[in-house]
Structures are given as structure tokens and as C-alpha cells.
Design an enzyme around this catalytic site. Structure first.
Site, mmCIF file in Angstrom:
data_model
loop_
_atom_site.group_PDB
_atom_site.id
_atom_site.type_symbol
_atom_site.label_atom_id
_atom_site.label_comp_id
_atom_site.label_asym_id
_atom_site.label_seq_id
_atom_site.Cartn_x
_atom_site.Cartn_y
_atom_site.Cartn_z
ATOM 1 N N ALA A 186 -5.173 -0.091 0.092
ATOM 2 C CA ALA A 186 -5.176 -0.365 -1.347
ATOM 3 C C ALA A 186 -6.354 0.315 -2.050
ATOM 4 O O ALA A 186 -7.199 0.968 -1.429
ATOM 5 C CB ALA A 186 -5.207 -1.875 -1.579
ATOM 6 N N HIS A 187 -6.398 0.142 -3.377
ATOM 7 C CA HIS A 187 -7.406 0.818 -4.201
ATOM 8 C C HIS A 187 -8.830 0.419 -3.816
ATOM 9 O O HIS A 187 -9.101 -0.714 -3.475
ATOM 10 C CB HIS A 187 -7.156 0.533 -5.691
ATOM 11 C CG HIS A 187 -7.218 -0.919 -6.045
ATOM 12 N ND1 HIS A 187 -6.104 -1.698 -6.188
ATOM 13 C CD2 HIS A 187 -8.271 -1.741 -6.292
ATOM 14 C CE1 HIS A 187 -6.458 -2.934 -6.509
ATOM 15 N NE2 HIS A 187 -7.770 -2.978 -6.571
ATOM 16 N N ASN A 188 -9.720 1.404 -3.863
ATOM 17 C CA ASN A 188 -11.161 1.227 -3.647
ATOM 18 C C ASN A 188 -11.540 0.849 -2.215
ATOM 19 O O ASN A 188 -12.697 0.508 -1.950
ATOM 20 C CB ASN A 188 -11.756 0.172 -4.604
ATOM 21 C CG ASN A 188 -11.727 0.608 -6.048
ATOM 22 O OD1 ASN A 188 -10.650 0.772 -6.620
ATOM 23 N ND2 ASN A 188 -12.872 0.803 -6.658
#
Length: 268
Positions: A172-174
Site C-alpha cells: 500500500a501507499h507510503n
């Protein structure tokens, strides 16, 4: 600074402030106004003459493809993507907002740089939080077939050198994955979780968001990690606990089930 009226009481009044009831929603909406979704680079594509690009490949604008890169059929390379030398991209991949290092292999059907799953919730409903970051892939990385890596929201999603990601993995993001870590198939890592170096993740493991996993940790198959792991530990179960403790739990459960085997359940 955008913040609530309650939080503003704790801030130096000399700092410029925007005070509102729903700061995160306001910030998300502001980014949508500021960021031009239709922006495309003006610079020309730079494609080395030794690169091999199969039929059906779609290239965006401002793409850089280095020496000996191979791109399989029907893959889409979005605007501004950079692919460094000796990297192999399989067929039917889509790669956006990404920088890929040297000697990598991206297997068929992988999705890099897709928008992250981030939202703001309040009584007015749901607002999609803009994702403006990138995916940064180090050198000598493998990403398995049909795996997905989301772009960062404001920061970048980072996969360091020598990371091995199996098929059907979601990052997922980051998220940050440290050097030489191994992620087995069907695992999922939620947003902003950071894995250190040499972390081994067994198949179908899951991580909650915003966790820190110490270098050298091992997660057995189907581990459900709900808390940060601050010392290198071998973990298992859901919620994930040290493996010896998980084994003891399983032994106790078996003993209890044997004790109650054949007993009738009386409903009151």
C-alpha cells in the site's frame, strides 16, 4: 497549517493558520484544487538504442528507458517513468509514477504506481485523499506476477535494493521495505508500514498500517501483525505473537478441544 479550532489553542498564533471543523477533509480538497491531474511532461522520451520494446507497448511522455531494458507485449509505461539498465518488464504490466533501478525484474501483470486506498471520513461522507507520491524501486529487485504497489500519498512508496516480492502481493501507499527483505505470495502490507532489512514474510501474512517492523524479523504464514515489532523476533498467529507462544496456544487449544470432544452443548 490546517487544523481544528481545538488544536489551534495549542499553537503559536503568529504562525499562519487555517482553522476549520474538518482539517483533513479541507486539506484533501485543497490538494485536489492545487494539483493538475491533466499535467504531462513536456520533455521528450529518452530510449536507449539497446532497449527492446515488444509490440503493443504504450509509452507516455517524458519516459526514460536505459541500456538493455526489455519490455514485454502490451505493457503500459506512464508519463515520467524511469527504467534503469538491464531491467526486464514482463507483458501486460502497468507502471506509472515510478522510478525503477538496475537489474530488476517485474513479472507479467504487475501494477506499479496505482493510486493508494486513502480516504477521509466524517458526517459529510467520504472524500478520496489525493495520492501525489511515487514508487521508488531500488536495484536488483524482483516483483512477482499480478502484484500491486501503490504510489505514496505525499511521500513515496520505497522498495530498497535486493527485495524479493512474490506473486499476488499488495504493497500500500507510503510503505517502505528494507534491503534484502522477502515477501511471500498473497501477503498484504497496509499504508505507511515500514519493514527493516532482511525481514522474511511468509505467505498470506497481513500487516496493519503505520507499523514498524525491526530488521531481521520473521513472520510465519498467515501471521496477522497488528502492532509494531521493535526487536527482531520470529512471530506467528493472529494477532501475531512470538512463535513459541503461538505454539503453546495451539497446544492448549487442542487439549481443550479433546476434553470437550463428544460433549453435548446444552442450550438454556
Amino acid at each position: 497549517i490546517v487544523l481544528s479550532s481545538e488544536a489551534s489553542k495549542k499553537i503559536n498564533k503568529q504562525i499562519p493558520l487555517i482553522i476549520c471543523d474538518y482539517p483533513r477533509r479541507f486539506f484533501a480538497l485543497s490538494l485536489n484544487f492545487i494539483y493538475d491531474k491533466n499535467f504531462s511532461p513536456k520533455n521528450k522520451n529518452i530510449i536507449d538504442k539497446t532497449a527492446k520494446i515488444a509490440p503493443g507497448v504504450v509509452l507516455g511522455k517524458g519516459v526514460e528507458i536505459s541500456k538493455n531494458v526489455c519490455i514485454g507485449p502490451n505493457t503500459v509505461i506512464g508519463n515520467g517513468v524511469k527504467i534503469n539498465q538491464n531491467t526486464i518488464i514482463g507483458s501486460n504490466c502497468s507502471i506509472h509514477y515510478s522510478i525503477i533501478g538496475k537489474n530488476c525484474e517485474i513479472y507479467s501483470g504487475a501494477r506499479l504506481g496505482t493510486s493508494g486506498f486513502g480516504f477521509d471520513f466524517d458526517k459529510n461522507g467520504v472524500v478520496k485523499f489525493p495520492h501525489l507520491g511515487r514508487v521508488i524501486i531500488g536495484d536488483n529487485v524482483e516483483i512477482g506476477a499480478n502484484s500491486t504497489i501503490d504510489r505514496g500519498s505525499l511521500d513515496d512508496t520505497i522498495i530498497q535494493d535486493f527485495v524479493m516480492i512474490d506473486n499476488l502481493v499488495h504493497v500500500a501507499h507510503n510503505v517502505q521495505i528494507g534491503r534484502s527483505s522477502i515477501i511471500c505470495g498473497q501477503s498484504g502490507i497496509s499504508g505507511s508500514t515500514k519493514l527493516g532489512k532482511n525481514v522474511l514474510v511468509g505467505p498470506q501474512a497481513g500487516f496493519a498500517g503505520h507499523l514498524s517492523i525491526e530488521s531481521g524479523s520473521i513472520l510465519t504464514a498467515r501471521s496477522g501483525v497488528t502492532k509494531s515489532i521493535l526487536t527482531a523476533t520470529k512471530m506467528g498467529g493472529f494477532p501475531a505473537v512470538p512463535l513459541n507462544e503461538f505454539k503453546k496456544q495451539q497446544i492448549i487449544l487442542k487439549k481443550i478441544s479433546k476434553q470437550h470432544k463428544g460433549r453435548k452443548i446444552v442450550k438454556k
